[in-house]
Design a protein around this motif. Sequence first.
Motif, short mmCIF file in Angstrom:
data_model
loop_
_atom_site.label_atom_id
_atom_site.label_comp_id
_atom_site.label_asym_id
_atom_site.label_seq_id
_atom_site.Cartn_x
_atom_site.Cartn_y
_atom_site.Cartn_z
N TYR A 148 0.90 -1.16 -0.07
CA TYR A 148 -0.07 -0.04 -0.14
C TYR A 148 0.95 1.41 0.08
N ASP A 151 2.60 1.52 -3.22
CA ASP A 151 1.37 1.34 -4.25
C ASP A 151 1.82 0.42 -5.45
N SER A 492 -14.89 2.84 4.09
CA SER A 492 -14.50 2.39 3.03
C SER A 492 -13.81 1.10 2.70
N TYR A 533 -8.88 -4.53 -2.86
CA TYR A 533 -8.45 -3.26 -2.88
C TYR A 533 -7.73 -2.80 -3.98
N TYR A 534 -6.67 -3.77 -4.18
CA TYR A 534 -5.66 -3.49 -5.25
C TYR A 534 -6.18 -3.93 -6.77
N GLU A 536 -9.48 -4.69 -7.49
CA GLU A 536 -10.90 -4.40 -7.83
C GLU A 536 -11.54 -5.69 -8.29
N VAL A 547 -14.41 0.11 -5.20
CA VAL A 547 -13.20 0.58 -4.21
C VAL A 547 -13.20 1.91 -4.03
N LYS A 549 -11.06 4.90 -3.34
CA LYS A 549 -9.71 5.25 -3.43
C LYS A 549 -9.38 6.62 -3.40
N LYS A 554 -12.81 8.84 0.98
CA LYS A 554 -12.29 7.97 2.09
C LYS A 554 -12.63 8.89 3.22
#
Length: 631
Positions: A148, A151, A492, A533-534, A536, A547, A549, A554
């Motif tokens: 995260y 990224d 979120s 999350y990464y 989708e 998601v 982002k 958020k």
Amino acid sequence: MGFLPITKEECEARGWSQPDFVLITGDGYIDHPSFGTAIISRLLENRGYKVAVLAQPDWNSKKDFMRFGRPRLGFLVNAGNVDSMVNHYSVFKHKRRTDAYSPGGEAGKRPNRAVIVYSNRAREAYKDVPIIIGGLEASLRRLGHYDYWDDKVRRSVLLDAKADILVYGMGERAVVEIAEALDSGIEAKDIGWIRGTCVKAREIYMDEDTVLLPSFESIVASKKAYAESFALQYKNNDFITAKRLVEQYAEGLYVVQNPPQPPLETLELDDVYGLPYEGTYHPSYEEAGGIPAIKEVEFSIISSRGCFGGCAFCALTYHQGRQVRGRSKESIVKEGRRLAALPGFKGYIHDVGGPTANFRGPACKKQLTRGGCTHKDCLYPAPCSQLEVDHKEYLEILRALRSIEGVKKVFIRSGVRFDYVMADKSDEFLRELCKYHVSGTLKVAPEHISDRVLSYMHKPNKRVFEEFSSKYKKINEQLGLKQYLIPYLISSHPGSTLKDAVELAEFLSDNGFVPDQVQDFYPTPGTLATCMYYTELDPLTMERVYVAKTMEEKKMQRALIHFNKPENRELVRAALVKTGREDLFGKLLRGSGRTQNPYKKEPPLRNQKEKTRSSGNRGGQPLKKSNKRRS
């Protein structure tokens, strides 16, 4: 027996010319079984090995890593009880100001990506000494993983750390087997067979018990390949059914994950928690004010390991496994008596639990011979027909602890799984929980109330929480007690839209709930939700997942949960306008601490930037107990 040595002088005082192992950790040294460093070091000591602890070394050069001289068998490296990046940064990537695992709570005592930095410094100090990495940071990063903070997809930490062996999961058995192999003269590069470890290989042998994962290059290039790889890992995490997993890298190198170790059984757990821990931090930290994390666990008892809850946002399935094992009643009560005899004991045992307090053993008998199911969860979407729901043993343990002389109250703080309580045909546990183990409020974790979001979380639907709330209220009324529920919630989470967040806010307002802890979803390695999350994508169905982002959304989703706070007023207003729910202005903004007409647009706060930032600083705060979870 005293603390293990943390200086060369303390080694010499024991008559050691050379330790067998130097255990490097990112935490201050706390000799308490809530900390992996304490368990592994005491276990090796029990097996006759000399272990020195290098806690929070200076990583700016190799000098501190030579403090004890060359270890005879190897370095053992962990980042501490929490991933070093989670330890350092909030979910909004703000630098944390404190560190509960460091002397005086001072931040900055460990590097980012501590396992990599420590291992590379140890290699620089002694090139030929074996390096074994473990702990949560290594365990959850054992194969290619989404990071995260960068990224991007990073490769196995085993490669970046230049270590010889990675121990994943609860490492007692694996570490002892590695120690015995090294002690017998086997080189670290040849120790490739031990369960619960990952190793490097130049060649692999493919058979029916080996699964070739998508290559690292493919999971970097394709989110679909990443999701497919995660699904294979997720389904190969039980010690009975799991196969060997292999991940290929471009340079002709493979990372091989051996199947997991079996969980420690009851007598083994009793032995581990019965080792001669000092129960607190090293006295050298007194001048700095001690280490804050001990306050959460000093008078708590770990009663079990593992969790079959299966929450999508939790890494326990990946780290401790789904098969629950508990300590014996005798062992737990013995520890309770020891706590009651301590000078600082005030009569309160703060917790008796594990990842989930009211799980005591395997979910069903089939798990013992066939392993955990790979195609369904034990509790989601509803309790499995094979699930054995029984609180009797846990109740016996709590009753025995309550009867210890000097014990005034026994709390349960590590989380009660309310859908498991509701699956119990008897109200006996809930009644005793309310009568003896709650002090005004009970914290539970519905996490959300939108059934669609809950399905992505692998949590029970809204109706179950409502039924539990009703039963909890009824029992307290029967007992003549005024006690309330405080919900833990996540904003979120993958699958949660702004409309879902508004639905949650409306539910909280209608039911009078004031959340105590709200955590914006934190994408940490090893969880099903982080994969969502990464990518989708839901890796188990390959269906698309919404998601949130952008930082704007958020913060809106988070503010909606604390809609009653004045500093969240403008974010809540913006969210309601964006979702077309201006009809909720009166309901959600009326109680936000201001008297102005909620329908009237107000000028922005003078320091809106700082207000928004402060409202998000608690997201993803590291837990101060190694086995605590949100249930």
